[in-house]
Design a protein around this motif. Structure first.
Motif, PDB file in Angstrom:
ATOM      1  N   LEU A 134      57.331  41.155  35.223  1.00  0.00           N
ATOM      2  CA  LEU A 134      57.207  41.735  33.883  1.00  0.00           C
ATOM      3  C   LEU A 134      57.350  40.659  32.802  1.00  0.00           C
ATOM      4  N   LYS A 135      58.210  39.704  33.071  1.00  0.00           N
ATOM      5  CA  LYS A 135      58.451  38.613  32.116  1.00  0.00           C
ATOM      6  C   LYS A 135      57.197  37.757  31.915  1.00  0.00           C
ATOM      7  N   ASN A 136      56.444  37.545  33.013  1.00  0.00           N
ATOM      8  CA  ASN A 136      55.289  36.630  32.968  1.00  0.00           C
ATOM      9  C   ASN A 136      53.962  37.362  33.166  1.00  0.00           C
ATOM     10  N   ILE A 137      53.924  38.664  32.913  1.00  0.00           N
ATOM     11  CA  ILE A 137      52.753  39.460  33.260  1.00  0.00           C
ATOM     12  C   ILE A 137      51.474  38.983  32.561  1.00  0.00           C
ATOM     13  N   SER A 138      51.572  38.600  31.298  1.00  0.00           N
ATOM     14  CA  SER A 138      50.380  38.153  30.567  1.00  0.00           C
ATOM     15  C   SER A 138      49.818  36.878  31.161  1.00  0.00           C
ATOM     16  N   GLN A 139      50.698  35.933  31.450  1.00  0.00           N
ATOM     17  CA  GLN A 139      50.279  34.655  32.010  1.00  0.00           C
ATOM     18  C   GLN A 139      49.716  34.826  33.420  1.00  0.00           C
ATOM     19  N   ILE A 140      50.361  35.681  34.214  1.00  0.00           N
ATOM     20  CA  ILE A 140      49.903  35.916  35.582  1.00  0.00           C
ATOM     21  C   ILE A 140      48.532  36.601  35.580  1.00  0.00           C
ATOM     22  N   THR A 141      48.367  37.586  34.721  1.00  0.00           N
ATOM     23  CA  THR A 141      47.082  38.300  34.638  1.00  0.00           C
ATOM     24  C   THR A 141      45.975  37.366  34.167  1.00  0.00           C
ATOM     25  N   TYR A 142      46.293  36.504  33.201  1.00  0.00           N
ATOM     26  CA  TYR A 142      45.299  35.549  32.687  1.00  0.00           C
ATOM     27  C   TYR A 142      44.855  34.576  33.777  1.00  0.00           C
ATOM     28  N   GLY A 143      45.777  34.224  34.675  1.00  0.00           N
ATOM     29  CA  GLY A 143      45.463  33.236  35.702  1.00  0.00           C
ATOM     30  C   GLY A 143      44.787  33.795  36.938  1.00  0.00           C
ATOM     31  N   PHE A 144      44.520  35.101  36.980  1.00  0.00           N
ATOM     32  CA  PHE A 144      43.972  35.749  38.174  1.00  0.00           C
ATOM     33  C   PHE A 144      42.586  35.194  38.512  1.00  0.00           C
ATOM     34  N   PHE A 145      42.496  34.452  39.631  1.00  0.00           N
ATOM     35  CA  PHE A 145      41.265  33.834  40.140  1.00  0.00           C
ATOM     36  C   PHE A 145      40.605  32.913  39.118  1.00  0.00           C
ATOM     37  N   ARG A 146      41.369  32.399  38.191  1.00  0.00           N
ATOM     38  CA  ARG A 146      40.789  31.528  37.169  1.00  0.00           C
ATOM     39  C   ARG A 146      40.678  30.095  37.692  1.00  0.00           C
ATOM     40  N   ASP A 147      39.502  29.499  37.475  1.00  0.00           N
ATOM     41  CA  ASP A 147      39.226  28.103  37.854  1.00  0.00           C
ATOM     42  C   ASP A 147      39.401  27.862  39.355  1.00  0.00           C
ATOM     43  N   PHE A 148      39.159  28.879  40.173  1.00  0.00           N
ATOM     44  CA  PHE A 148      39.225  28.697  41.626  1.00  0.00           C
ATOM     45  C   PHE A 148      38.016  27.902  42.105  1.00  0.00           C
TER      46      PHE A 148
END
Length: 374
Positions: A134-148
């Motif tokens: 919950l603390k890092n939800i925005s950052q985690i969601t933004y990083g989903f499969f990004r730049d793979f």
């Protein structure tokens, strides 16, 4: 004319009695019979005296012949029936893990005090993991499969298979802890997506519903611990890692899909055990397709007919919604990857989901023509 059953194979049959029905186990397969039917079968396995059974249970030869034929069709007696293959849920056995699980339970889970401490510690880990998510939800969601890149996908796939293996191992250890047998770990294709499975059908021998439910929840619980550890590590050390962010969110999605009852995964088996309706999936689809009450087992299931039918309709809707969501999801991943590889993904995506719709339609058609499953 006297019915001859002397040459009928009745080896390997075990009877487990419940309040108002029996569970019949034969060569790792489980069946449910009413009390009179199970009593008849039990007497036949001991004495093979057809006339005595006909007289005692006041049944004519024609009905008795139909009864024996139905048992043969299911594999309760006679030749062992091979499992019906379904290309949407295709599986094959890899190993029999029962002996190894026995060693794990005896070596690591024999102390009840230690088990309680382990449970408390794992609950704390899960709570910390959820807080960090919950603390890092925005950052985690933004990083989903990004730049793979392609290498990221390979390592991600290997990590996913490892998590699924540990998830299935959780089921097996819980089942073994409560005294059940786990005779099969294998490879599974769900809608052409590869996975692993652990056959814990031995829970049907448990008379306590609580033990069944705990065994079925154990896999998700193990995966919650893994997700939580990753979430804690992400918060402490790797806050910029899109790979770890993707792995965390991917585990959340896997856990969510596992507890949904519309695929024959953990959520489905938990629901089936709570409502005490074996073969709930097949029965619900048959009712949704217009089959009558003949698909149901007894008065208790007939009482739940509306629930079973609605569940079948929701199952059908879920498949079509999953296909649509799959198109959107894989398209999103392919766009983030970029390059020629995205076109390869989109091509196989289209083929896969087209086949899912075709085979699911054929599955529904064949199911509507099959005899009742009880």
């Amino acid at each position: 004319m006297t019915i001859d059953i002397k040459n009928l194979d009745m080896n390997g049959i075990e009877f487990i009695q419940y309040k108002d029905y029996f569970i019949i186990k034969r060569y790792g397969k489980y069946f449910r019979l009413g009390v009179p039917e199970a009593n008849m079968l039990q007497e036949l396995t001991v004495h093979r005296d057809v006339q005595a059974v006909l007289s005692k249970y006041r049944i004519n030869e024609e009905d008795f012949s139909k009864f024996i034929h139905a048992l043969e069709e299911c594999g309760v007696v006679g030749d062992v029936k091979k499992e019906r293959k379904n290309i949407l849920f295709y599986r094959f056995k890899l190993i029999n893990p029962d002996t190894y699980l026995d060693l794990i339970v005896n070596k690591f889970l024999s102390n009840k005090t230690a088990n309680r401490l382990l449970l408390i510690f794992s609950v704390l880990i899960i709570m910390m993991g959820l807080i960090d998510l919950l603390k890092n939800i925005s950052q985690i969601t933004y990083g989903f499969f990004r730049d793979f890149v392609f290498f990221d996908l390979i390592t991600f796939y290997i990590a996913t298979i490892l998590v699924i293996f540990l998830h299935e191992l959780g089921h097996g250890i819980a089942c073994k802890y409560f005294g059940g047998k786990v005779e099969e770990i294998g490879f599974l294709l769900i809608f052409f997506s590869p996975a692993l499975y652990c056959d814990v059908s031995g829970i049907w021998s448990f008379k306590e519903k609580k033990k069944k439910i705990i065994t079925l929840i154990a896999g998700v619980y193990v995966q919650l611990i893994i997700f939580s550890l990753c979430s804690i590590i992400y918060d402490l050390y790797f806050g910029q890692s899109t790979w770890l962010a993707t792995f965390i969110l991917w585990n959340v999605l896997m856990i969510f899909s596992n507890i949904l009852p519309f695929l024959k995964l953990d959520g489905y088996w938990i629901l089936s055990n709570i409502v005490e309706i074996p073969n709930l999936y097949e029965k619900s689809l048959k009712l949704a397709l217009g089959r009558g009450e003949e698909v149901l087992f007894d008065e208790r299931e007939i009482f739940k007919k509306k629930f079973i039918k609605v569940f079948g309709i929701l199952n059908i809707v879920f498949v079509f919604m999953s296909v649509a969501a799959g198109f959107v999801g894989i398209y999103y991943v392919s766009i983030n990857i970029g390059g020629y590889f995205q076109y390869v993904i989109l091509f196989f995506e289209g083929i896969t989901y087209f086949l899912v719709l075709i085979f699911f339609g054929l599955f529904l058609y064949k199911l509507s023509k099959q005899k009742s499953l009880r």
